[in-house]
Structures are given as structure tokens and as C-alpha cells.
Scaffold this motif. Structure first.
Motif, mmCIF file in Angstrom:
data_model
loop_
_atom_site.group_PDB
_atom_site.id
_atom_site.type_symbol
_atom_site.label_atom_id
_atom_site.label_comp_id
_atom_site.label_asym_id
_atom_site.label_seq_id
_atom_site.Cartn_x
_atom_site.Cartn_y
_atom_site.Cartn_z
ATOM 1 N N TYR A 46 -6.753 2.622 1.832
ATOM 2 C CA TYR A 46 -5.897 1.877 2.770
ATOM 3 C C TYR A 46 -5.039 2.822 3.605
ATOM 4 C CZ TYR A 46 -3.220 2.789 -1.430
ATOM 5 O OH TYR A 46 -2.657 3.402 -2.506
ATOM 6 N N SER A 81 -2.342 1.619 6.093
ATOM 7 C CA SER A 81 -1.036 1.072 5.700
ATOM 8 C C SER A 81 -0.401 1.908 4.598
ATOM 9 C CB SER A 81 -1.205 -0.370 5.235
ATOM 10 O OG SER A 81 -2.216 -0.446 4.261
ATOM 11 N N ALA A 82 -0.805 3.176 4.494
ATOM 12 C CA ALA A 82 -0.325 3.987 3.377
ATOM 13 C C ALA A 82 1.039 4.610 3.634
ATOM 14 C CB ALA A 82 -1.330 5.089 3.052
ATOM 15 N N MET A 83 1.506 4.543 4.879
ATOM 16 C CA MET A 83 2.790 5.185 5.170
ATOM 17 C C MET A 83 3.867 4.137 5.392
ATOM 18 S SD MET A 83 1.693 8.406 7.555
ATOM 19 C CE MET A 83 0.440 7.568 8.486
ATOM 20 N N ASN A 84 5.049 4.446 4.911
ATOM 21 C CA ASN A 84 6.182 3.536 5.048
ATOM 22 C C ASN A 84 6.433 3.228 6.529
ATOM 23 O OD1 ASN A 84 8.571 2.201 4.962
ATOM 24 N ND2 ASN A 84 9.732 3.837 3.963
ATOM 25 N N PRO A 85 6.350 1.948 6.909
ATOM 26 C CA PRO A 85 6.434 1.615 8.333
ATOM 27 C C PRO A 85 7.806 1.853 8.954
ATOM 28 C CG PRO A 85 6.345 -0.373 6.998
ATOM 29 C CD PRO A 85 6.075 0.774 6.076
ATOM 30 N N THR A 86 8.846 1.975 8.140
ATOM 31 C CA THR A 86 10.173 2.087 8.737
ATOM 32 C C THR A 86 10.756 3.496 8.633
ATOM 33 O OG1 THR A 86 11.156 1.301 6.695
ATOM 34 C CG2 THR A 86 10.749 -0.333 8.394
ATOM 35 N N ARG A 87 9.899 4.497 8.373
ATOM 36 C CA ARG A 87 10.389 5.874 8.358
ATOM 37 C C ARG A 87 9.568 6.704 9.342
ATOM 38 N NH1 ARG A 87 14.523 5.422 5.840
ATOM 39 N NH2 ARG A 87 15.158 6.414 3.912
ATOM 40 N N TYR A 146 0.614 4.298 -2.679
ATOM 41 C CA TYR A 146 0.267 5.654 -2.248
ATOM 42 C C TYR A 146 1.306 6.647 -2.766
ATOM 43 C CZ TYR A 146 -0.859 9.522 0.930
ATOM 44 O OH TYR A 146 -1.188 10.740 1.456
ATOM 45 N N TYR A 159 6.807 6.883 14.318
ATOM 46 C CA TYR A 159 6.618 5.924 13.231
ATOM 47 C C TYR A 159 5.123 5.644 13.085
ATOM 48 C CZ TYR A 159 11.616 4.964 13.324
ATOM 49 O OH TYR A 159 12.968 5.082 13.234
ATOM 50 N N ILE A 204 3.428 3.065 13.099
ATOM 51 C CA ILE A 204 2.874 2.052 14.014
ATOM 52 C C ILE A 204 2.496 2.657 15.359
ATOM 53 C CG2 ILE A 204 5.125 1.362 14.908
ATOM 54 C CD1 ILE A 204 4.062 -1.432 15.153
ATOM 55 N N ASP A 236 0.806 -1.222 0.000
ATOM 56 C CA ASP A 236 0.000 0.000 0.000
ATOM 57 C C ASP A 236 0.840 1.273 0.000
ATOM 58 O OD1 ASP A 236 -2.329 -1.375 -0.092
ATOM 59 O OD2 ASP A 236 -2.639 -1.420 2.071
ATOM 60 N N TYR A 237 1.902 1.277 0.808
ATOM 61 C CA TYR A 237 2.650 2.534 0.870
ATOM 62 C C TYR A 237 3.328 2.838 -0.469
ATOM 63 C CZ TYR A 237 6.943 -0.148 1.578
ATOM 64 O OH TYR A 237 7.974 -1.015 1.416
ATOM 65 N N ASN A 265 12.570 -1.920 3.463
ATOM 66 C CA ASN A 265 11.625 -2.817 4.127
ATOM 67 C C ASN A 265 11.868 -4.271 3.755
ATOM 68 O OD1 ASN A 265 9.990 -1.006 5.679
ATOM 69 N ND2 ASN A 265 9.294 -0.193 3.735
ATOM 70 N N ILE A 271 -1.213 14.788 4.534
ATOM 71 C CA ILE A 271 -0.162 14.617 3.514
ATOM 72 C C ILE A 271 -0.743 14.835 2.124
ATOM 73 C CG2 ILE A 271 1.444 12.976 2.465
ATOM 74 C CD1 ILE A 271 1.681 11.608 5.178
ATOM 75 N N ARG A 330 10.002 12.671 8.432
ATOM 76 C CA ARG A 330 11.081 12.471 7.472
ATOM 77 C C ARG A 330 10.515 11.983 6.132
ATOM 78 N NH1 ARG A 330 16.057 8.322 7.987
ATOM 79 N NH2 ARG A 330 17.032 8.892 6.027
ATOM 80 N N MET A 331 9.512 11.072 6.227
ATOM 81 C CA MET A 331 8.910 10.559 5.012
ATOM 82 C C MET A 331 8.260 11.689 4.216
ATOM 83 S SD MET A 331 5.693 8.131 4.477
ATOM 84 C CE MET A 331 4.797 9.407 3.661
ATOM 85 N N PRO A 355 11.984 -0.273 13.398
ATOM 86 C CA PRO A 355 11.402 0.452 14.529
ATOM 87 C C PRO A 355 10.268 -0.324 15.178
ATOM 88 C CG PRO A 355 10.740 1.451 12.462
ATOM 89 C CD PRO A 355 11.806 0.463 12.142
ATOM 90 N N TYR A 381 12.554 2.909 -0.505
ATOM 91 C CA TYR A 381 11.733 2.485 0.631
ATOM 92 C C TYR A 381 11.508 0.974 0.588
ATOM 93 C CZ TYR A 381 10.494 7.242 2.079
ATOM 94 O OH TYR A 381 10.519 8.528 2.545
ATOM 95 N N LEU A 434 9.252 12.844 0.498
ATOM 96 C CA LEU A 434 8.260 12.831 -0.578
ATOM 97 C C LEU A 434 8.191 14.197 -1.252
ATOM 98 C CD1 LEU A 434 5.872 11.604 -2.121
ATOM 99 C CD2 LEU A 434 4.404 12.273 -0.239
ATOM 100 N N VAL A 449 -2.717 10.908 6.831
ATOM 101 C CA VAL A 449 -2.722 10.733 5.378
ATOM 102 C C VAL A 449 -3.522 11.856 4.710
ATOM 103 C CG1 VAL A 449 -3.526 9.226 3.508
ATOM 104 C CG2 VAL A 449 -2.316 8.259 5.447
ATOM 105 N N LEU A 489 12.623 6.836 -5.246
ATOM 106 C CA LEU A 489 12.229 6.925 -3.839
ATOM 107 C C LEU A 489 11.454 5.673 -3.421
ATOM 108 C CD1 LEU A 489 12.079 8.839 -1.323
ATOM 109 C CD2 LEU A 489 9.803 9.426 -2.120
#
Lengths: 330, 313
Positions: free
Chosen positions: B95, B98-104, A227, B143, B145, A223-224, A245, B159, B108-109, A320, A241, B113, B156, A237
Motif C-alpha cells: 500500500y 497510503s503508507a505515508m502520514n498525510p498530514t506531515r 508501515y 505532503y 498528497i 496503512d501509514y 489525523n 525510506i 519531517r516524517m 494540508p 500521528y 521516524l 517509500v 510516534l
């Protein structure tokens, strides 16, 4: 965080105890009597002398004590860094024999693991979703990863060593040289190192590339990624990402693969008569050298556990979500 | 006229042939208008929303044009659309969770962008928009999560609207939320329009009750085509298309028990769009169907701004 590492350490501690116990048991319950074989090697014919020697050796190795006492002694000695005395190269201490072989094994393993991991992941990530590359990297990757280490080692030894004559096929360095810090020796060392390294590197490479390719495709469809694409973010980019992941399961994969890689390295060393731990294990078995075998296994167990622990720490740093889990949030 | 869609056709490529998910849809939107897009699953509302910003790999632009603020949107050309995305047309996806990168970290994301789109992040502006939707400013250092579902949704939304797009597509954004959060989201959307962050908005939903609260106009779709489009209160109070009527009748009312009045649904299911039948597509389920329904009913403006595609209307 402390709880997490406490739990991890407990698990590693338990694994260590079990491994040490199994390690102690295996040679003792193996068929054959090492003292008898030592006596046979010394070719003494007088029965009285033989009997005296047997008593001496049995006492020296502690075989005259009850089995549970031997087990406790083993633990006691272990904490003093005493692995006993080698039977094969009597009377050198096992620790010295192993320390002589460890640099060769580590020198082979560490570059092979890290380079194959790094290059394999880059290659897989690069190939994912690029038709032409994918169509080559994927089948080649499958062929490479399906190859047994020793089989590729034999092929390389035969092709590049025997037939082409580019590389030596046996030993850690030329027998004409004495180990020293001279250029000539280092070049010779590198020359002997190339083929065993290559056989380990190439097989591991395929697995990493395939794993990474699949993970990247999965991440690019997540999904990300969608998006970001809908908001017009450039592919660069999104791929960056996705790579970040996708590397997470690959780190777990590395932890799981370490044991396999060690085993592969051992067999490869035997193929190339490389003077590392693998050759040592073979020698120890052939000579019924309990202590050497135990010591070598011990070393491998400690190495694998240590590497896994390092990977656990790395994982916490890069993901994280594991940190959030430790703090008690879902 | 902010948005003008003319006879838009979008097909899905499948192994069994092309599924005509959007089969000739035309409509217009005024500046500042919020259009509620309703219909049951598979009627083409999400396909329409996606077509206006980014078609996925299986979708094919089979015809028709889209015009935004007088400029033609190259909807079928993925590369050419990039310039419009985010700047002119933006999307709040289904969605959001889950639309954002989970590890940023979120801040910063967002920065990365924006930089990738050639814009520098205005932290002050971003923070004032966080205030508008009621998010604490420190979410930028967290983050995804660490946020609740509702917070992620609002993040979202912020953004997506950061570059003040002309058209915002909100795709089923309230479907997974509880009623009070739905209200908050609806309010935030109206707030975005008032503050001028977005000019017009397409609000895709299957919740007719909610959409009638926030939309100026409601468009009901059926089987890839427009069924009825009218100002919100007209459509809910005096629907003319039999499908709209049935849809509104099938809404449950609070306080009415099952014993007193049975909930009526619409019997049957929509036709396959792989090879849609000729004539009116609602004919098989329509209680009023007659001879003339074997012909395609064209959308007719029976009253100002009230379009119906039905021979019986």
C-alpha cells in the motif's frame, strides 16, 4: 485560498440573511399582542387614555407601518446596532439588556466547550486500544453523552446543591452582593458558575471521548500506522500521528456541535436561573418581548456563524490536504 | 547463506479455527540474491513476507525458525523483533500509495521516524538516494498528497532502504503500476542491490513475467507450501511441478489472438486452509494426479538449487 474563503463568506452571508428574516418573522407571527399586554400591565382604566397609549406604543415600535416597511426598518436598524427597545424592561434598549447577559453565557459556554473538547479528545485517544481503560471510558462515555443537558443539570442541582449543600442552585451571584471587581464577588461568581458549567462540560465530554476513541482506532489500523510499525517505530510516534489525523473529523464535529451546545447552554441556564441569554429568552417569551427575543436570537446566530467561520480557518491550517484542494490540485 | 527459513508455520486465528496460511515452508537465500515469490492469491506469499518482519494481530507463529546472517529472528515475538526491523529487515508494502502520514511533510516524517529509531538523518545521503530513483529533492518539503502514485512508490522505496537493511521484502509493489513504471521500479530495486543498500531481497508478486526479469531465483508457492524453487531461467524454461507449468501456460502472450489459441487457466480453486486435505494439496486440480499423491510430497532437490515438491517431477 481567496476563492475558498470567498465561497465560505458567501454561504455565511446567505445563512445570515435567512436567519435574520426568520428571526424577524417568528415573533410577529406568534399569537398574542405585546402592546395589549403592556397596556394590561399599566392598569389604566379610562378608555381614552388606553387608546392614546395604544397609539403611542404602536407608533413607538413601528407597528403602524406596513409589514414590508417594518422588515426594511428592521434591517436598517440592525446595521446601526439598534435592536429596538425592550418591552419587558421598558425602556431599556435591547442591546444593553443583551450585553448585560452575554458575559454570563460566554463565561459558561467557552470554558465548557473548549475544556470538554480538549479533555474529551485526550481521554478518548488515551483509551483507544487499551483494554482496561477502553472498557470503562466507552460505557461511561455513552451514558454521559446520552444524558440531556437539563436532566443532568437538575440532578446536579439536587445532588450537589440541595442535598449536599455545596453549591448554590440559582443565580449568577449571591443577591446579597453587588457586582464589583472584589475577591469576594469573584469567588461568589465562581461558586455559582460551577454547577451549570459542570452539567455542560460533563455531557459534552462523553461525546468527544467516544468520537476520538473510534477515530484513533481507525487511524491506528490505517496503512501509514502499519508501515511505521513494520519499520519498528515506537508506539509513541504512531499514536502521535494517529492523534493528529484523528483530530480532523473532530474539528468538523465541533463545528456541527456548536449549535447543539448553545441550545444546551440555554436550557441549563434556565435550570440554574443563570442570568445569561437562555434566561433572557425565557423572559422575552413570557413577556412577549419581540425585540428582546429577536435581539437574543440575532446574537446567537452571529455567535454560531462566527465560531463556524473560525473553525473553517483552523481546519485549513491543520489539514494540508484542504490547502492542496484550494490550489486546484486534486 | 543470508536467510534460512526452516519449516515455518504461521496460522491466522479466525472464529472458525486456525487457518494454516503458512504450513511448513523451508528455503534459503544466498547473499545478494533476489528471490521472486510467486503464486496465486491466498497461497501464503504475503503471509510469508509479513512473518519475516511484523505479524499482524491475527497471525500466530505456530512453529519453525528463521535465521538472518547467522542470527535467529524472533519472528513470533513482536517486541524482540523491533530491534531487527528497519535496521536488518525492511519492507516496501503493498500500500505504498497510503503508507505515508498525510498530514506531515515527507522530510519531517522521515526525520521523526529515524530519530525514533535512534538514527540521525543524513540529508546528503537521503538526497543522493532520491537522485538514484529519479525523485526531485524538493519532495522532502511536500505532503504525500502532492506526489503522484509512482513518486509515492519510489519515496517509500527510499525510506524503507535508508538504513541499509540486510533483507528487503517488496510486497506486490508493482501490481498497481503501469508497465513503464513497473520497469522503473524493477530497475530501482536492482540499483539498490548494486549500490549495496540492501543485501538480499524477496520480491513478492503474482506477475511471473516481471519477476523472471529481476529475480535470480523464483519460488512458487501453493496453498501455504512450497511447490517449486529454481533459478529464474530454469523455472520459466523447464518447470517441473505441474502447477508451475500450468501457471506459466496460463500467461497471455502478446500478438496471440483468442481465436487462434484459447487462454487456458487452471480449473478449480485452492483448498481451504482452515482444514487442508491430506496429501498433495494440488491433487484435485492436477492433470497428472495419481495414487501416490495421497501422501505429502516432500520438497526434493532434483538438481542443484532446483527444489520440487511433487511425486511426478
Amino acid at each position: 485560498m481567496r476563492q475558498y474563503f470567498g465561497r465560505k463568506l458567501l454561504i455565511y452571508g446567505l445563512t445570515f440573511v435567512v436567519a435574520v428574516t426568520v428571526n424577524w418573522m417568528i415573533p410577529r407571527f406568534m399569537p398574542g399582542d405585546p402592546v395589549a399586554s403592556m397596556l394590561a400591565r399599566s392598569r389604566v382604566s379610562q378608555p381614552a387614555a388606553v387608546e392614546a397609549m395604544r397609539a403611542y406604543y404602536t407608533n413607538l415600535f413601528g407597528f403602524d407601518q406596513p409589514i414590508w416597511q417594518q422588515y426594511l426598518n428592521f434591517w436598517g436598524a440592525l446595521f446601526q446596532g439598534d435592536f429596538g427597545i425592550s418591552i419587558w424592561v421598558f425602556p431599556t434598549p435591547v442591546a444593553d439588556v443583551i450585553l448585560g447577559a452575554v458575559p454570563y453565557t460566554l463565561g459558561l459556554m467557552i470554558p465548557a466547550v473548549l475544556l470538554s473538547y480538549w479533555i474529551g479528545n485526550r481521554l478518548g485517544a488515551f483509551a483507544a486500544r487499551r483494554k482496561l481503560l477502553d472498557n470503562t471510558v466507552l460505557p461511561v462515555g455513552y451514558v454521559l453523552t446520552a444524558m440531556p443537558y437539563m436532566w443532568l443539570a437538575v440532578i446536579l442541582a439536587w445532588g450537589l446543591g440541595v442535598t449536599a449543600g455545596w453549591f448554590p442552585v440559582a443565580g449568577g451571584y449571591s443577591f446579597a452582593l453587588q457586582p464589583s471587581w472584589s475577591w469576594a464577588f469573584l469567588v461568589n461568581l465562581l461558586h455559582h458558575w460551577t454547577l451549570p458549567f459542570l452539567s455542560l462540560f460533563v455531557v459534552a465530554l462523553g461525546g468527544w471521548a467516544i468520537g476520538m476513541r473510534n477515530m484513533i482506532i481507525y487511524e491506528l489500523e490505517s496503512d501509514y500506522s502499519n508501515y511505521l510499525a513494520a519499520l519498528g517505530a515506537p508506539t509513541r510516534l504512531i499514536r502521535r500521528y494517529a492523534f493528529r489525523n484523528a483530530i480532523l473529523p473532530q474539528i468538523t464535529g465541533l463545528a456541527l456541535q456548536l449549535g447543539v451546545l448553545v441550545a444546551g447552554a440555554l436550557v441549563t441556564e434556565i435550570v440554574f436561573s443563570y442570568p445569561g441569554l437562555g434566561s433572557l429568552i425565557l423572559k422575552a417569551i413570557q413577556n412577549q418581548d419581540f425585540f428582546l427575543l429577536q435581539g437574543t436570537f440575532m446574537f446567537i446566530v452571529i455567535g454560531v456563524l462566527l465560531a463556524n467561520f473560525i473553525i473553517d480557518i483552523v481546519y485549513v491550517i491543520v489539514d494540508p490536504r484542504t490547502r492542496a484542494g484550494m490550489a486546484g490540485a486534486a | 547463506m543470508s536467510l534460512r527459513v526452516n519449516d515455518l508455520r504461521v496460522h491466522y486465528r479466525t472464529l472458525r479455527g486456525e487457518v494454516k496460511a503458512l504450513d511448513g515452508v523451508s528455503f534459503g537465500m544466498a547473499d545478494g540474491e533476489i528471490l521472486g515469490l510467486a503464486g496465486e492469491s491466498g497461497c501464503g506469499k504475503t503471509t510469508l513476507g509479513k512473518s519475516l518482519i511484523r505479524m499482524d494481530g491475527r497471525m500466530r507463529h505456530a512453529g519453525g525458525t528463521v535465521e538472518l546472517d547467522g542470527r535467529e529472528l524472533p519472528v513470533g515475538d513482536d517486541r524482540a523483533m523491533v530491534a531487527f526491523r528497519f535496521h536488518e529487515v525492511s519492507l516496501i508494502p503493498q500500500y505504498s500509495m497510503s503508507a505515508m502520514n498525510p498530514t506531515r511533510r515527507i522530510g519531517r516524517m522521515v526525520g521523526e521516524l529515524l530519530r525514533s529509531r535512534g538514527v540521525t538523518l543524513d540529508v546528503k545521503e537521503l538526497e543522493s538516494r532520491l537522485d538514484l530513483v529519479g525523485l526531485p529533492r524538493d519532495v522532502l518539503g511536500r505532503y504525500p498528497i502532492e506526489l503522484s502514485g509512482g513518486m509515492k512508490q519510489r519515496m517509500v522505496m527510499v525510506i524503507s532502504t535508508l538504513l541499509d537493511p540486510s533483507l528487503l521484502i517488496a510486497d506486490e509493489i508493482t501490481s498497481a503500476l503501469d508497465v513503464s513504471t513497473q520497469q522503473a521500479v524493477a530497475k530501482a530495486l536492482l540499483g539498490f542491490r548494486e549500490s549495496g543498500y540492501v543485501k538480499s531481497m524477496i520480491f513478492i508478486t503474482h506477475d511471473l513475467a516481471l519477476t523472471s526479469h529481476i529475480a535470480d531465483t523464483i519460488m512458487v508457492m501453493y496453498a501455504g507450501r512450497l511447490a517449486e524453487k529454481a533459478p529464474s531461467d530454469r523455472l520459466t524454461k523447464a518447470p517441473r511441478h505441474p502447477y508451475t507449468r500450468l501457471l506459466i501456460n496460463s500467461l497471455p502472450e502478446i500478438g496471440v489472438r483468442h481465436q487462434d489459441r484459447k487462454l487456458t487457466g487452471i480449473p478449480g480453486s485452492p483448498p481451504s486452509l482452515l482444514d487442508p486435505p491430506k496429501g498433495c494439496r494440488f491433487r484435485d486440480r492436477c492433470p497428472m494426479a495419481g495414487e501416490e499423491c495421497a501422501e505429502d510430497p516432500p520438497p526434493v532437490e532434483i538438481e542443484p538449487n532446483h527444489f520440487v515438491a511433487c511425486w511426478k517431477a
